[in-house]
Design a protein around this motif. Sequence first.
Motif, PDB file in Angstrom:
ATOM      1  N   SER A   1       5.186   9.354  -3.387  1.00  0.00           N
ATOM      2  CA  SER A   1       5.140  10.570  -4.188  1.00  0.00           C
ATOM      3  C   SER A   1       5.950  10.400  -5.468  1.00  0.00           C
ATOM      4  O   SER A   1       6.696   9.431  -5.636  1.00  0.00           O
ATOM      5  CB  SER A   1       5.690  11.748  -3.389  1.00  0.00           C
ATOM      6  OG  SER A   1       7.092  11.598  -3.201  1.00  0.00           O
TER       7      SER A   1
ATOM      8  N   LYS B   1       0.836  -1.202   0.000  1.00  0.00           N
ATOM      9  CA  LYS B   1       0.000   0.000   0.000  1.00  0.00           C
ATOM     10  C   LYS B   1       0.870   1.251   0.000  1.00  0.00           C
ATOM     11  O   LYS B   1       0.621   2.203  -0.752  1.00  0.00           O
ATOM     12  CB  LYS B   1      -0.911   0.005   1.230  1.00  0.00           C
ATOM     13  CG  LYS B   1      -1.833   1.217   1.301  1.00  0.00           C
ATOM     14  CD  LYS B   1      -2.683   1.193   2.565  1.00  0.00           C
ATOM     15  CE  LYS B   1      -3.557   2.439   2.648  1.00  0.00           C
ATOM     16  NZ  LYS B   1      -4.337   2.483   3.911  1.00  0.00           N
ATOM     17  N   ALA B   2       1.900   1.252   0.834  1.00  0.00           N
ATOM     18  CA  ALA B   2       2.794   2.408   0.914  1.00  0.00           C
ATOM     19  C   ALA B   2       3.481   2.660  -0.424  1.00  0.00           C
ATOM     20  O   ALA B   2       3.629   3.818  -0.848  1.00  0.00           O
ATOM     21  CB  ALA B   2       3.834   2.181   2.003  1.00  0.00           C
TER      22      ALA B   2
ATOM     23  N   LYS C   1       2.395   2.021  -3.418  1.00  0.00           N
ATOM     24  CA  LYS C   1       1.447   2.609  -4.369  1.00  0.00           C
ATOM     25  C   LYS C   1       1.197   4.087  -4.089  1.00  0.00           C
ATOM     26  O   LYS C   1       0.834   4.844  -4.994  1.00  0.00           O
ATOM     27  CB  LYS C   1       0.122   1.841  -4.314  1.00  0.00           C
ATOM     28  CG  LYS C   1       0.206   0.422  -4.862  1.00  0.00           C
ATOM     29  CD  LYS C   1      -1.113  -0.307  -4.698  1.00  0.00           C
ATOM     30  CE  LYS C   1      -1.013  -1.741  -5.202  1.00  0.00           C
ATOM     31  NZ  LYS C   1      -2.278  -2.493  -4.984  1.00  0.00           N
ATOM     32  N   GLU C   2       1.385   4.493  -2.822  1.00  0.00           N
ATOM     33  CA  GLU C   2       1.089   5.872  -2.431  1.00  0.00           C
ATOM     34  C   GLU C   2       2.330   6.771  -2.402  1.00  0.00           C
ATOM     35  O   GLU C   2       2.240   7.932  -2.022  1.00  0.00           O
ATOM     36  CB  GLU C   2       0.408   5.877  -1.060  1.00  0.00           C
ATOM     37  CG  GLU C   2      -0.951   5.198  -1.060  1.00  0.00           C
ATOM     38  CD  GLU C   2      -1.567   5.086   0.331  1.00  0.00           C
ATOM     39  OE1 GLU C   2      -0.859   5.409   1.322  1.00  0.00           O
ATOM     40  OE2 GLU C   2      -2.725   4.677   0.428  1.00  0.00           O
TER      41      GLU C   2
END
Length: 309
Positions: free
Chosen positions: A138, A132-133, A135-136
Motif C-alpha cells: 500500500s 510480488k508482495a 509491488k502490491e
Amino acid sequence: MKGSNKATVLTLAEKCKNILTSNWQGHLNTIKTDAHGSKENIYTSKVKYIVKKGKPFIWVPEHDLHNVNTIIDERGSFSVASPFPGPLGKLLKSMNKFPVRVALTGDVVPLNDKKAQSVAEFLKEVMLSEEKATKEFSYTVSGVLSSSNHFSTTRSESLKELIDGSEKYLIYKFNLSSCMFVDGNGGTHEVDFEDLEKCKASLLAPYTAKLIDGINQSEARRRGLILFCFIYLNVNARDAYMLSLDRKGFDVLGKVLFKGTGNEEDEYQWKQFRITFKEEARDVESFCQQLVQMEEEAIQKVSSYSGLG
C-alpha cells in the motif's frame, strides 16, 4: 505504549527465529582438515542461506574450503546477526556495540542433486513471492520503505546471484544441535531447542532490514522516533534511530543527556528504549499503519502541549 512485562517482548526462541528469517547471510565455521583428519584450526567465511522448515540451507561457493572440510568432519557452527543496515551499522560500530545474533552448532550436511534442486526451487518461490508482495504494498508501506537502500536491504535481491549468477555452489543443510542467543553486550543465552522448533517467524521478518533502513534513512521518520521517546517514554532525546522491530513493538537508540550534567556534546550518550504497540503487528501493512498512526498521535500531543492544538 510503554511496558516492561513479559508480554511486551518476544521469547528468546522467537527472537532467534526472526533473526534467521530476517537475514540472508551469516558466518559459517568449519574445522580445517587435511589428509590426516581434523585439525584444531577453524575456517570461517560469509555465506548466503535461506530457512526452510526451520532449518538453514547454506550455499557454499564451489571452490570454498568448507567443501573440503566437511568431507572429513561435518561439525560446524553458524552465526547470523540481526540486520543492521545503513547508518545503524555505523552507529553500532561507534558505540562498540554488537547487533544481537544467533549462534548455532550442528552438522553441515551436503545435499544430493535432487534435494539441492528442490531447495533451489524453494528459493525461487520465496524470491518471487517477496517481489510480488513488494509491488502490491500500500501507499503507507511504500512511504515507510521509500528511503531504504533497495539493493542492500532486500533479501530477494541479495539472493538473486545464487540463481542467476555464473558462480557454482554446493548446497548444505545445517542440522542444528544447539542454539544460543547473543545479546548486544556479547552475553550468551541458551535457547530451548523445542521452543525454537515450535515457534514461527513473524511475517514481518523478511522485511526487517528494509523497514529499519527506510526509517533510519528518513530525517522525518527519525524526528518521529524522537517524539516517541518524549511522548511515550517521557525521555528527551536529541537524536534517535530504529534498532530492531517485531510484531510487539520496536527498540530505539536515543541520544540522551546524562543526569546532572551540562549541555556539552560529549555528555550525551546513546541508550536503548523499548516502545510497544497497542496491538500486535501481524504483517508489514499493520506495522506501518501503527507507526504512521503513532507519528500522527505524537504530533497532535506535542501541538496540544505547546498550546497550538
